[in-house]
Design an enzyme around this catalytic site. Structure first.
Site, PDB file in Angstrom:
ATOM      1  N   GLY A 148       4.796   2.520  -1.489  1.00  0.00           N
ATOM      2  CA  GLY A 148       5.000   3.433  -2.119  1.00  0.00           C
ATOM      3  C   GLY A 148       5.852   4.189  -1.673  1.00  0.00           C
ATOM      4  O   GLY A 148       7.057   4.773  -2.790  1.00  0.00           O
ATOM      5  N   CYS A 206      -9.074   8.839 -15.976  1.00  0.00           N
ATOM      6  CA  CYS A 206      -8.131  10.342 -15.390  1.00  0.00           C
ATOM      7  C   CYS A 206      -8.128  11.361 -16.335  1.00  0.00           C
ATOM      8  O   CYS A 206      -7.648  12.577 -16.293  1.00  0.00           O
ATOM      9  CB  CYS A 206      -6.972   9.440 -15.425  1.00  0.00           C
ATOM     10  SG  CYS A 206      -6.535   8.863 -16.655  1.00  0.00           S
ATOM     11  N   GLU A 251       1.932  11.821 -13.433  1.00  0.00           N
ATOM     12  CA  GLU A 251       0.707  11.934 -14.011  1.00  0.00           C
ATOM     13  C   GLU A 251      -0.538  11.819 -13.028  1.00  0.00           C
ATOM     14  O   GLU A 251      -1.207  11.157 -12.559  1.00  0.00           O
ATOM     15  CB  GLU A 251       0.682  10.339 -15.226  1.00  0.00           C
ATOM     16  CG  GLU A 251       1.000  10.551 -16.103  1.00  0.00           C
ATOM     17  CD  GLU A 251       0.663  11.354 -17.423  1.00  0.00           C
ATOM     18  OE1 GLU A 251      -0.831  12.481 -17.442  1.00  0.00           O
ATOM     19  OE2 GLU A 251       0.977  11.406 -18.554  1.00  0.00           O
ATOM     20  N   GLY A 266       0.787  -1.025  -0.288  1.00  0.00           N
ATOM     21  CA  GLY A 266      -0.199  -0.134   0.158  1.00  0.00           C
ATOM     22  C   GLY A 266       0.708   0.725  -0.326  1.00  0.00           C
ATOM     23  O   GLY A 266       2.238   0.914  -0.048  1.00  0.00           O
TER      24      GLY A 266
HETATM   25  P1  NAD Z   1      -3.663   7.286  -5.580  1.00  0.00           P
HETATM   26  O1  NAD Z   1      -2.233   8.190  -4.842  1.00  0.00           O
HETATM   27  O2  NAD Z   1      -4.129   6.964  -4.192  1.00  0.00           O
HETATM   28  O3  NAD Z   1      -2.626   5.826  -5.372  1.00  0.00           O
HETATM   29  C1  NAD Z   1      -0.875   5.661  -6.284  1.00  0.00           C
HETATM   30  C2  NAD Z   1      -0.192   5.062  -6.239  1.00  0.00           C
HETATM   31  O4  NAD Z   1       0.084   5.629  -5.118  1.00  0.00           O
HETATM   32  C3  NAD Z   1      -0.769   3.274  -5.900  1.00  0.00           C
HETATM   33  O5  NAD Z   1       0.002   2.296  -6.079  1.00  0.00           O
HETATM   34  C4  NAD Z   1      -0.721   3.705  -4.150  1.00  0.00           C
HETATM   35  O6  NAD Z   1      -0.459   2.856  -3.234  1.00  0.00           O
HETATM   36  C5  NAD Z   1       1.107   4.551  -4.352  1.00  0.00           C
HETATM   37  N1  NAD Z   1       0.390   5.479  -2.646  1.00  0.00           N
HETATM   38  C6  NAD Z   1      -0.044   5.703  -1.974  1.00  0.00           C
HETATM   39  N2  NAD Z   1       0.142   6.998  -1.372  1.00  0.00           N
HETATM   40  C7  NAD Z   1       1.819   6.983  -1.304  1.00  0.00           C
HETATM   41  C8  NAD Z   1       3.177   7.696  -0.850  1.00  0.00           C
HETATM   42  N3  NAD Z   1       2.635   8.036  -0.034  1.00  0.00           N
HETATM   43  N4  NAD Z   1       3.301   7.327  -1.723  1.00  0.00           N
HETATM   44  C9  NAD Z   1       4.477   6.839  -2.246  1.00  0.00           C
HETATM   45  N5  NAD Z   1       3.431   6.771  -3.348  1.00  0.00           N
HETATM   46  C10 NAD Z   1       1.947   6.194  -2.477  1.00  0.00           C
HETATM   47  O7  NAD Z   1      -4.564   7.439  -6.878  1.00  0.00           O
HETATM   48  P2  NAD Z   1      -5.992   5.374  -7.111  1.00  0.00           P
HETATM   49  O8  NAD Z   1      -6.750   5.993  -6.355  1.00  0.00           O
HETATM   50  O9  NAD Z   1      -5.156   4.817  -7.623  1.00  0.00           O
HETATM   51  O10 NAD Z   1      -5.517   6.746  -8.585  1.00  0.00           O
HETATM   52  C11 NAD Z   1      -6.363   7.608  -9.063  1.00  0.00           C
HETATM   53  C12 NAD Z   1      -5.961   9.042  -9.161  1.00  0.00           C
HETATM   54  O11 NAD Z   1      -5.256   8.677 -10.122  1.00  0.00           O
HETATM   55  C13 NAD Z   1      -7.154  10.065  -9.418  1.00  0.00           C
HETATM   56  O12 NAD Z   1      -6.836  10.589  -9.169  1.00  0.00           O
HETATM   57  C14 NAD Z   1      -6.571   9.981 -11.537  1.00  0.00           C
HETATM   58  O13 NAD Z   1      -7.242  10.806 -12.155  1.00  0.00           O
HETATM   59  C15 NAD Z   1      -5.267   9.849 -11.395  1.00  0.00           C
HETATM   60  N6  NAD Z   1      -4.481   9.142 -13.125  1.00  0.00           N
HETATM   61  C16 NAD Z   1      -4.117  10.169 -13.885  1.00  0.00           C
HETATM   62  C17 NAD Z   1      -4.364   9.966 -14.794  1.00  0.00           C
HETATM   63  C18 NAD Z   1      -2.599  10.560 -15.823  1.00  0.00           C
HETATM   64  O14 NAD Z   1      -2.929  10.087 -16.798  1.00  0.00           O
HETATM   65  N7  NAD Z   1      -3.392  12.079 -15.403  1.00  0.00           N
HETATM   66  C19 NAD Z   1      -4.304   7.919 -15.196  1.00  0.00           C
HETATM   67  C20 NAD Z   1      -4.781   7.159 -14.208  1.00  0.00           C
HETATM   68  C21 NAD Z   1      -5.028   8.371 -13.344  1.00  0.00           C
END
Ligand code: NAD
Length: 465
Positions: free
Chosen positions: A190, A262, A228, A186
Site C-alpha cells: 500500500g 465505517c 474516507e 499488505g
Molecule cells: P487500514 O487503514 O488498516 O487499511 C486500509 C488499507 O490501507 C489496506 O488495504 C491496507 O493494506 C492499507 N495500508 C495499511 N498501511 C498502509 C500504509 N502505511 N500505506 C498505504 N496503505 C496502507 O484500515 P482497515 O482496518 O482495513 O479498515 C477499517 C478502517 O477503515 C476503520 O477505521 C473504518 O472506519 C475505516 N473505513 C472508513 C470508511 C469510510 O467510508 N469513511 C469505509 C470503510 C472503512
C-alpha cells in the site's frame, strides 16, 4: 491465486512470502495471494500509465457502455461473488448479496457519470487503497469513478480478504488492457503504491492513522489525496423519538457487518428519562440475533475479520467496564455452533462515562454503547463542542432539534437518519478534508420520522437472490 493483474494478464510478482487468506468463521484456509511489494506496484503503475492515452481518447459514450457491460457481468456472477465475499469476510450472505448488487449499481452510476460529462479526476494514474470491511464496494466505487473520468487505475484491496476483488476481474473482460490493474499485499505494498511518483491521485478508504500518513506524504508532491476514514460520532435519541423504529434502526446501524462499520454514528446518547427503556428494548432486539456461520441462513451476525480484531474489541470492552460502564449483554468472544472463528457476542454497555473508551475510540465490533444525557440542548452542546463529532439525531420534533443544532453551530448532522442505509453521518466526517469519495448527500439532512427498512435485522425474513 498467487498472481496480480497487470496490463490485462495475470503475472507473477512476489516480493515476500505469500499472504494466507482464512475464513474467519471456520478458520479454513481459502488460499494464498501474492505479497507483490514495490516491484509489482511499479509494473502495475507502468501498465496503467501506458493505457491512459488510449482510454482517455475512447470518448465518454464508449467508456459508459463498457462500464454498463461490467454491471451486467457482475449481476450474472452475483451468487458466486457473494459466497466468496462471505467466506473470506464473515458477512452474512444477504449482506454480501446486497454488496454485490451495490457494486453493479456503482458501475451503472459510473456509466451515467461518464455520459453526463461531469466526471473529473486529475490527469494521470489513480491509486485505490481499500479496507477490509467492504472490499468489493470501495474498490468498485474507485474504479467506476476513475474510469468514468477517463483515467486508469491501480487497486490494492486489504490483505485480509482480497479474493472477491480478484474474482471481480472476470467481469472486466472487454476493457482495454491496463485500464484496471490489481496488486495484492499488505501495508508495504500500500505504501509503495501511495508514494509511487507516477501516481497523481490516491483514493484511500481506511483508518485515520494510515490515511493521515498518506496525506502527509503527499504534501511534498502534487498528488491529490481523497480520504474516507474512521470516526466515532454521536447517535442522539430524544425522549420523544419513536422507539419502536429507532431501536431496530440503531441496532442494525451498529451491528450490521458484525459491527465493523465505517459509519460515523457509533456511540449512542439517550435522554435520561427513557434510557432504561431504550436499553431494555435494545436488549430485546439484539439479544435474539442469530450469530452463526455467515453462509448459513438466516444468520444475522458473523465473526470479526481476524483474531487481532476480536482481541481489540475484547480489550476495549474490558477497559470500558473498568472505567465504570455497565455490562447489560455479551462482552466476550465465543463459539456459536462450536465454530472456532473470531466471534464476539452482541454486546450492550450502558452508563458509559462521559469520556469513556466508546466515546474516544472507534469500536469495530458488535457493541452498542449508551450514555444518558439530561436534555436535548445539553446533548447538542456536548456533541457540537466535541472535536470531530458528527451527530445523527432521533426525535419527534425535528424542527425544534434543527433550531437547536443551528444555534449550536453543529457542523455535520442528520435528523431521523434520512440518508439511506447507514442511519447516520457517513464515514469519517471531518477527516476527509481534501475531498471525500462517496458522500454526495448534504451534511445537513432532515426527515420528519425514521422509516423502517426491509434490510434491518432479523434476516430470517429476507430473500437472497
Ligand atoms: P487500514 O487503514 O488498516 O487499511 C486500509 C488499507 O490501507 C489496506 O488495504 C491496507 O493494506 C492499507 N495500508 C495499511 N498501511 C498502509 C500504509 N502505511 N500505506 C498505504 N496503505 C496502507 O484500515 P482497515 O482496518 O482495513 O479498515 C477499517 C478502517 O477503515 C476503520 O477505521 C473504518 O472506519 C475505516 N473505513 C472508513 C470508511 C469510510 O467510508 N469513511 C469505509 C470503510 C472503512
Amino acid at each position: 491465486m498467487q498472481q496480480i493483474l497487470i496490463n490485462g494478464a495475470w503475472v507473477d510478482a512476489r516480493e515476500g512470502p505469500p499472504l494466507e487468506i482464512v475464513n474467519p468463521a471456520t478458520l479454513e484456509r481459502l488460499g494464498t495471494v501474492a505479497n507483490c511489494g514495490a516491484r509489482g506496484v511499479a509494473l502495475a503503475v507502468g501498465a496503467a500509465g501506458a493505457a491512459l492515452p488510449g482510454w482517455h481518447a475512447l470518448g465518454a459514450s464508449q467508456r459508459a457502455s463498457l462500464l454498463r457491460e461490467i454491471a451486467v457481468r457482475v449481476r450474472t456472477r452475483l451468487r458466486e461473488l457473494a459466497k466468496l465475499l462471505t467466506e473470506e469476510s464473515g458477512k452474512p450472505l444477504c449482506e454480501s448479496s446486497d454488496c454485490v448488487e451495490a457494486v453493479a449499481a456503482l458501475f451503472e452510476g459510473g456509466a451515467a457519470l461518464a455520459e453526463s460529462g461531469v466526471a473529473q479526476a486529475p490527469a494521470g494514474v489513480v491509486a485505490a487503497i481499500t479496507p477490509f470491511n467492504f472490499p468489493l464496494l470501495f474498490m468498485a466505487s474507485a474504479i467506476a469513478s476513475t474510469l468514468a473520468a477517463g483515467r486508469t487505475i491501480v487497486c490494492k484491496p486489504a490483505q485480509q480478504n482480497p479474493l472477491a476483488c480478484l474474482r471481480l476481474v472476470d467481469s472486466f473482460q472487454g476493457l482495454p488492457a491496463g485500464v484496471i490493474n490489481l496488486v495484492t499485499g499488505g501495508p508495504d505494498t500500500g505504501a509503495a503504491l501511495a508514494t509511487h511518483p507516477d501516481i497523481t491521485h490516491v483514493k484511500f478508504t481506511g483508518s485515520v492513522e494510515v490515511g493521515t500518513a498518506i496525506a502527509a506524504a503527499a504534501t511534498t508532491s502534487n498528488r491529490c489525496v481523497e480520504l474516507e476514514l474512521g470516526c466515532v460520532g454521536a447517535l442522539v435519541v430524544c425522549r420523544d423519538a419513536d422507539l419502536d423504529v429507532t431501536v431496530p434502526a440503531l441496532a442494525w446501524a451498529r451491528l450490521f457487518n458484525g459491527g465493523q462499520v465505517c459509519t460515523s454514528g457509533k456511540h449512542i446518547y439517550v435522554e435520561r428519562s427513557i434510557a432504561a427503556d431504550f436499553v431494555e428494548r435494545m436488549h430485546q432486539c439484539i439479544g435474539f440475533l442469530d450469530v452463526d456461520d455467515p453462509l448459513k441462513r438466516p444468520t444475522d451476525l458473523g465473526p470479526l475479520i481476524s483474531l487481532a480484531s476480536a482481541h481489540r474489541v475484547e480489550d476495549q470492552v474490558g477497559r470500558a467496564l473498568r472505567e465504570g460502564a455497565k455490562l447489560i449483554l455479551g462482552g466476550r468472544r465465543f463459539r456459536p455452533s462450536g465454530l472456532p472463528g473470531h466471534f464476539f457476542q452482541p454486546t450492550i454497555l450502558a452508563d458509559v462515562p462521559e469520556a469513556g473508551v466508546p466515546v474516544r475510540e472507534e469500536i469495530l465490533g458488535p457493541v452498542v454503547t449508551v450514555t444518558p444525557f439530561a436534555d436535548l440542548p445539553e446533548a447538542i452542546l456536548r456533541c457540537a463542542r466535541a472535536p470531530r463529532c458528527p451527530i445523527a439525531l432521533y426525535t419527534g420534533d425535528p424542527h425544534g432539534a434543527l433550531r437547536l443544532l443551528k444555534e449550536a453551530a453543529a457542523r455535520e448532522f442528520r435528523i431521523n437518519g434520512p440518508s439511506g442505509g447507514a442511519m447516520g453521518p457517513f464515514g469519517g466526517i471531518y477527516h476527509g478534508e481534501v475531498r471525500r469519495l462517496l458522500d454526495a448527500a448534504s451534511a445537513h439532512d432532515m426527515a420528519v420520522s425514521v422509516e423502517r427498512k426491509a434490510w434491518w435485522f432479523p434476516y430470517r425474513a429476507r430473500e437472497i437472490a
